[in-house]
Design a protein around this motif. Structure first.
Motif, PDB file in Angstrom:
ATOM      1  N   SER A  43       0.852  -1.190   0.000  1.00 19.47           N
ATOM      2  CA  SER A  43       0.000   0.000   0.000  1.00 19.47           C
ATOM      3  C   SER A  43       0.883   1.233   0.000  1.00 19.47           C
ATOM      4  O   SER A  43       1.882   1.265  -0.687  1.00 19.47           O
ATOM      5  N   ASN A  44       0.548   2.209   0.766  1.00 27.56           N
ATOM      6  CA  ASN A  44       1.283   3.471   0.796  1.00 27.56           C
ATOM      7  C   ASN A  44       2.635   3.300   1.464  1.00 27.56           C
ATOM      8  O   ASN A  44       2.720   2.828   2.582  1.00 27.56           O
ATOM      9  N   GLY A  45       3.712   3.719   0.813  1.00 27.64           N
ATOM     10  CA  GLY A  45       5.043   3.640   1.387  1.00 27.64           C
ATOM     11  C   GLY A  45       5.207   4.449   2.655  1.00 27.64           C
ATOM     12  O   GLY A  45       6.179   4.301   3.370  1.00 27.64           O
ATOM     13  N   MET A  46       4.231   5.325   2.977  1.00 29.39           N
ATOM     14  CA  MET A  46       4.297   6.130   4.189  1.00 29.39           C
ATOM     15  C   MET A  46       4.405   5.249   5.422  1.00 29.39           C
ATOM     16  O   MET A  46       5.101   5.567   6.359  1.00 29.39           O
ATOM     17  N   PHE A  47       3.702   4.110   5.437  1.00 30.39           N
ATOM     18  CA  PHE A  47       3.778   3.215   6.584  1.00 30.39           C
ATOM     19  C   PHE A  47       5.218   2.808   6.833  1.00 30.39           C
ATOM     20  O   PHE A  47       5.693   2.817   7.956  1.00 30.39           O
ATOM     21  N   VAL A  48       5.890   2.434   5.774  1.00 26.78           N
ATOM     22  CA  VAL A  48       7.271   1.990   5.888  1.00 26.78           C
ATOM     23  C   VAL A  48       8.143   3.097   6.443  1.00 26.78           C
ATOM     24  O   VAL A  48       8.830   2.922   7.438  1.00 26.78           O
ATOM     25  N   SER A  49       8.121   4.256   5.814  1.00 25.39           N
ATOM     26  CA  SER A  49       9.033   5.312   6.216  1.00 25.39           C
ATOM     27  C   SER A  49       8.721   5.852   7.607  1.00 25.39           C
ATOM     28  O   SER A  49       9.627   6.124   8.384  1.00 25.39           O
ATOM     29  N   THR A  50       7.462   5.982   7.958  1.00 26.44           N
ATOM     30  CA  THR A  50       7.096   6.539   9.257  1.00 26.44           C
ATOM     31  C   THR A  50       7.645   5.699  10.399  1.00 26.44           C
ATOM     32  O   THR A  50       8.326   6.208  11.286  1.00 26.44           O
ATOM     33  N   TYR A  51       7.363   4.426  10.405  1.00 27.92           N
ATOM     34  CA  TYR A  51       7.738   3.577  11.529  1.00 27.92           C
ATOM     35  C   TYR A  51       9.170   3.074  11.433  1.00 27.92           C
ATOM     36  O   TYR A  51       9.847   2.952  12.445  1.00 27.92           O
ATOM     37  N   LEU A  52       9.643   2.799  10.236  1.00 21.94           N
ATOM     38  CA  LEU A  52      11.026   2.345  10.076  1.00 21.94           C
ATOM     39  C   LEU A  52      11.995   3.472  10.391  1.00 21.94           C
ATOM     40  O   LEU A  52      13.008   3.253  11.048  1.00 21.94           O
ATOM     41  N   ASP A  53      11.698   4.692   9.959  1.00 20.35           N
ATOM     42  CA  ASP A  53      12.551   5.834  10.306  1.00 20.35           C
ATOM     43  C   ASP A  53      12.566   6.063  11.810  1.00 20.35           C
ATOM     44  O   ASP A  53      13.610   6.352  12.397  1.00 20.35           O
ATOM     45  N   ALA A  54      11.411   5.964  12.452  1.00 24.05           N
ATOM     46  CA  ALA A  54      11.347   6.142  13.909  1.00 24.05           C
ATOM     47  C   ALA A  54      12.180   5.080  14.615  1.00 24.05           C
ATOM     48  O   ALA A  54      12.883   5.372  15.580  1.00 24.05           O
ATOM     49  N   LEU A  55      12.120   3.868  14.128  1.00 21.06           N
ATOM     50  CA  LEU A  55      12.838   2.772  14.756  1.00 21.06           C
ATOM     51  C   LEU A  55      14.341   2.858  14.542  1.00 21.06           C
ATOM     52  O   LEU A  55      15.123   2.659  15.465  1.00 21.06           O
ATOM     53  N   LEU A  56      14.750   3.193  13.337  1.00 11.61           N
ATOM     54  CA  LEU A  56      16.176   3.164  12.997  1.00 11.61           C
ATOM     55  C   LEU A  56      16.820   4.542  12.963  1.00 11.61           C
ATOM     56  O   LEU A  56      17.960   4.684  12.558  1.00 11.61           O
ATOM     57  N   GLY A  57      16.111   5.563  13.377  1.00 17.20           N
ATOM     58  CA  GLY A  57      16.690   6.895  13.407  1.00 17.20           C
ATOM     59  C   GLY A  57      16.903   7.489  12.029  1.00 17.20           C
ATOM     60  O   GLY A  57      17.807   8.288  11.820  1.00 17.20           O
ATOM     61  N   GLY A  58      16.079   7.102  11.068  1.00 18.81           N
ATOM     62  CA  GLY A  58      16.169   7.665   9.726  1.00 18.81           C
ATOM     63  C   GLY A  58      17.069   6.911   8.783  1.00 18.81           C
ATOM     64  O   GLY A  58      17.223   7.292   7.635  1.00 18.81           O
TER      65      GLY A  58
END
Length: 104
Positions: free
Chosen positions: A71-86
């Motif tokens: 679906s929307n790549g926003m899910f990936v970037s929002t939570y993965l960035d939060a988890l891995l510090g960007g």
């Protein structure tokens, strides 16, 4: 994952592959806690995982986050960035080729 890494493993690289929607975490007793598939749960699971990720980083291990969703790549970037510090790159499956082309 943190418990299987030796201390001083600065040459180790960990790949974290996800659909970007965290719906489970391991609690302090080693039990898997499964959560409903909704935004509140994604935030909760991400917050539970951050101390583990920080512990892995503290050992000198590099983590490469790879996320793709149907679906929307926003899910990936929002939570993965939060988890891995960007330190991540996200895309949807349908846009993966064009997103990778832009990165090269």
């Amino acid at each position: 994952a943190d418990s299987i890494l030796p201390n001083g493993s600065r040459d180790t690289i960990m790949y974290f592959i996800t659909d970007g929607r965290p719906t489970a975490y391991v609690d302090g007793s080693g039990n898997t806690v499964n959560l409903p598939d909704n935004a509140a749960s994604w935030l909760n699971a991400t917050n539970e995982a951050i101390p583990v990720v920080n512990s892995i980083y503290a050992k000198g291990v590099k983590i490469i986050g790879v996320g793709a969703s149907d679906s929307n790549g926003m899910f990936v970037s929002t939570y993965l960035d939060a988890l891995l510090g960007g330190n991540s790159q996200g895309s949807s499956f349908s846009n993966l080729q064009s997103d990778l082309d832009r990165q090269v």
